[in-house]
Enzyme design. Sequence first.
Site, mmCIF file in Angstrom:
data_model
loop_
_atom_site.group_PDB
_atom_site.id
_atom_site.type_symbol
_atom_site.label_atom_id
_atom_site.label_comp_id
_atom_site.label_asym_id
_atom_site.label_seq_id
_atom_site.Cartn_x
_atom_site.Cartn_y
_atom_site.Cartn_z
ATOM 1 N N HIS A 321 0.888 -1.367 -0.079
ATOM 2 C CA HIS A 321 -0.053 -0.168 -0.077
ATOM 3 C C HIS A 321 0.873 1.325 0.150
ATOM 4 O O HIS A 321 2.014 1.273 0.768
ATOM 5 C CB HIS A 321 -0.949 -0.100 1.130
ATOM 6 C CG HIS A 321 -2.010 0.833 1.034
ATOM 7 N ND1 HIS A 321 -1.876 2.382 1.328
ATOM 8 C CD2 HIS A 321 -3.253 0.505 0.546
ATOM 9 C CE1 HIS A 321 -3.140 3.072 0.885
ATOM 10 N NE2 HIS A 321 -4.014 1.997 0.439
ATOM 11 N N ASP A 379 -7.863 -5.503 0.159
ATOM 12 C CA ASP A 379 -8.737 -6.354 -0.925
ATOM 13 C C ASP A 379 -8.137 -7.619 -0.822
ATOM 14 O O ASP A 379 -8.418 -8.523 -1.600
ATOM 15 C CB ASP A 379 -8.330 -5.621 -2.077
ATOM 16 C CG ASP A 379 -8.915 -4.516 -2.464
ATOM 17 O OD1 ASP A 379 -9.901 -4.331 -1.995
ATOM 18 O OD2 ASP A 379 -8.295 -3.415 -3.123
HETATM 19 N N1 CMC Z 1 4.476 -7.666 -4.785
HETATM 20 C C1 CMC Z 1 5.675 -7.536 -4.926
HETATM 21 N N2 CMC Z 1 6.441 -6.394 -5.031
HETATM 22 C C2 CMC Z 1 5.548 -5.348 -4.584
HETATM 23 C C3 CMC Z 1 4.245 -5.312 -4.282
HETATM 24 C C4 CMC Z 1 3.542 -6.583 -4.553
HETATM 25 N N3 CMC Z 1 2.281 -6.783 -4.336
HETATM 26 N N4 CMC Z 1 3.988 -4.109 -4.121
HETATM 27 C C5 CMC Z 1 5.026 -3.344 -3.998
HETATM 28 N N5 CMC Z 1 6.168 -4.025 -4.439
HETATM 29 C C6 CMC Z 1 7.370 -3.873 -4.261
HETATM 30 C C7 CMC Z 1 7.571 -2.782 -5.734
HETATM 31 O O1 CMC Z 1 8.036 -3.580 -6.824
HETATM 32 C C8 CMC Z 1 8.936 -1.989 -5.307
HETATM 33 O O2 CMC Z 1 9.965 -2.560 -5.416
HETATM 34 P P1 CMC Z 1 11.560 -1.846 -5.424
HETATM 35 O O3 CMC Z 1 11.794 -0.970 -4.388
HETATM 36 O O4 CMC Z 1 12.710 -3.040 -5.494
HETATM 37 O O5 CMC Z 1 11.156 -1.064 -6.862
HETATM 38 C C9 CMC Z 1 8.565 -1.881 -3.930
HETATM 39 O O6 CMC Z 1 7.766 -2.694 -3.349
HETATM 40 C C10 CMC Z 1 7.716 -0.414 -3.367
HETATM 41 O O7 CMC Z 1 6.701 -0.237 -4.240
HETATM 42 P P2 CMC Z 1 5.771 0.522 -5.196
HETATM 43 O O8 CMC Z 1 5.128 0.181 -6.086
HETATM 44 O O9 CMC Z 1 6.921 1.511 -5.564
HETATM 45 O O10 CMC Z 1 4.929 1.236 -4.143
HETATM 46 P P3 CMC Z 1 3.608 2.230 -4.118
HETATM 47 O O11 CMC Z 1 3.563 2.802 -2.889
HETATM 48 O O12 CMC Z 1 4.037 2.993 -5.415
HETATM 49 O O13 CMC Z 1 2.583 1.043 -4.526
HETATM 50 C C11 CMC Z 1 0.816 -0.390 -4.625
HETATM 51 C C12 CMC Z 1 1.738 0.531 -3.941
HETATM 52 C C13 CMC Z 1 -0.550 -0.688 -3.887
HETATM 53 C C14 CMC Z 1 0.362 0.397 -5.932
HETATM 54 C C15 CMC Z 1 1.568 -1.618 -4.863
HETATM 55 O O14 CMC Z 1 1.919 -2.125 -3.602
HETATM 56 C C16 CMC Z 1 0.863 -2.674 -5.814
HETATM 57 O O15 CMC Z 1 0.688 -2.628 -6.904
HETATM 58 N N6 CMC Z 1 0.207 -3.722 -4.982
HETATM 59 C C17 CMC Z 1 -0.764 -4.734 -5.607
HETATM 60 C C18 CMC Z 1 -1.853 -4.075 -5.909
HETATM 61 C C19 CMC Z 1 -2.928 -3.987 -4.907
HETATM 62 O O16 CMC Z 1 -3.214 -4.678 -4.076
HETATM 63 N N7 CMC Z 1 -3.411 -2.703 -4.755
HETATM 64 C C20 CMC Z 1 -4.543 -2.486 -3.757
HETATM 65 C C21 CMC Z 1 -4.238 -1.149 -2.853
HETATM 66 S S1 CMC Z 1 -5.385 -1.144 -1.628
HETATM 67 C C22 CMC Z 1 -6.669 -0.715 -2.236
HETATM 68 C C23 CMC Z 1 -6.779 0.606 -2.483
HETATM 69 O O17 CMC Z 1 -6.684 1.428 -1.730
HETATM 70 O O18 CMC Z 1 -7.084 1.038 -3.791
#
Ligand code: CMC
Length: 444
Positions: A321, A379
């Site tokens: 998140h 989720d």
């Molecule tokens: N599985 C594997 N690796 C992950 C995941 C995951 N679910 N989420 C983040 N990472 C890694 C990402 O690859 C990155 O790695 P690195 O530092 O090596 O580049 C690191 O963790 C930081 O992630 P980020 O994508 O930069 O973090 P963010 O804050 O931009 O993204 C997120 C948050 C929710 C978009 C992301 O965690 C994700 O895509 N999760 C899966 C989708 C999901 O479950 N979304 C629902 C969010 S809750 C409902 C809502 O409020 O909408």
Amino acid sequence: MTGEFFRFSDGDATMNTQRNATLTVDGKNIDLPVYSGSIGPEVIDIRQLYAKTGMFTFDPGFMSTAACKSAITYIDGDAGVLLYRGYPIEQLAQNCDFLEVAFLILKGELPNAREKEEFDTIIKRHTMVHEQLIRFYSGFRRDAHPMAVLVGVVGALSAFYHDAMDISDEYHRTVSAHRLIAKLPNIVAMAYKYGRGEPFMYPRNDLSYTANFMRMMFGNPCEDYVPNPVLVRALDRILILHADHEQNASTSTVRLAGSSGANPFACISAGIACLWGPAHGGANEACLQMLEEIGDVSRVGEYIKRAKDKNDSFKLMGFGHRVYKNFDPRAKLMRETCHEVLNELGLHDDRLFKLAVALEKIALEDEYFVSKKLYPNVDFYSGIVQRALGIPTQLFTGIFALARTVGWIAQWNEMISDPEQKIGRPRQLFTGAEQRNVPPLDKR
Ligand code: CMC
């Protein structure tokens, strides 16, 4: 530019209980006001930055930017705290129903018994949709994704309510808010019924908001549908947990769309479009698809490995998140609800639930997920609950949209009422071609 470009230092406390932060650019000090909210990080007001330095700030994805001030929802991502108007989500989920929470989010205080009854009645009196709106559905293919239908139908509401379209009039805004909250269950249920080729069910106002929605989803004109109170409560809780979440992508979309003066139905439709993405509201659908794809506990290791592989775009859906870096308090509540629903339905041995529990356990012990602070989000479990309730996977995000409409409309209203409100207009760091002349066709 000096290496001190981003070195802020606190100035003395100055006017209006503000402090200043001093930004040094090319050896020149620029004082910028610092504001505190009631809780949470302070903000540095950079509105004069361009005028004083000729520079913009650069913050793609808004990692460090407060785009507005808001009094609705507060999140402390490190402590796993979520408050709607000051009340912890755990207490609201345990003690209130969805419409009480909607009232709170919209109006700032919980309703007393009289206000609750009045609000319930107002919402019930708006549940029907215009008969002509029903015809919109037949323009869609039966296999259309419900979110595609919702984007279209909710946007189309703009064409029906000319009587309350003056966004500068608080009464008009209130009526639009009530209409949206009341009609969304009907509109979502109709998207479901249309896909199945079943007759639409008219709302029944003797039922609660959520029981009414379940009847419109699962009932049919041939026999009575009797809502199961445990399942109604579970769905109601899903709605409460999704009702608002401060300045997330879809809420910011609603605010940005609304900042131009667009009507509330068009703005909510824009929010629905944004919510649809798998990184946002589409995650519950994507999570269930992922669990189906993994299929068996024996394959969890393989998928965890893929999630950690930089060269693989696969992510563990329902994990991670932007704000919660400890745990998502909604996920905890959803896990509890998941148990209640599976028990009620005698599904304790549900294959996907067992798989989800195993996946959660392995990921929580894995160094990659621990070090990146990736925890299950709301989720992760909401998909399993919704599936057990009989809601098809494709409709999960539609249920999220139904709930979030409350937050979107409250945030939209807050923005419109703010005397300092301006059209949203981010700037950019331009990296394209400099000015050049168009060559004749035979010279390109
Ligand atoms: N599985 C594997 N690796 C992950 C995941 C995951 N679910 N989420 C983040 N990472 C890694 C990402 O690859 C990155 O790695 P690195 O530092 O090596 O580049 C690191 O963790 C930081 O992630 P980020 O994508 O930069 O973090 P963010 O804050 O931009 O993204 C997120 C948050 C929710 C978009 C992301 O965690 C994700 O895509 N999760 C899966 C989708 C999901 O479950 N979304 C629902 C969010 S809750 C409902 C809502 O409020 O909408």
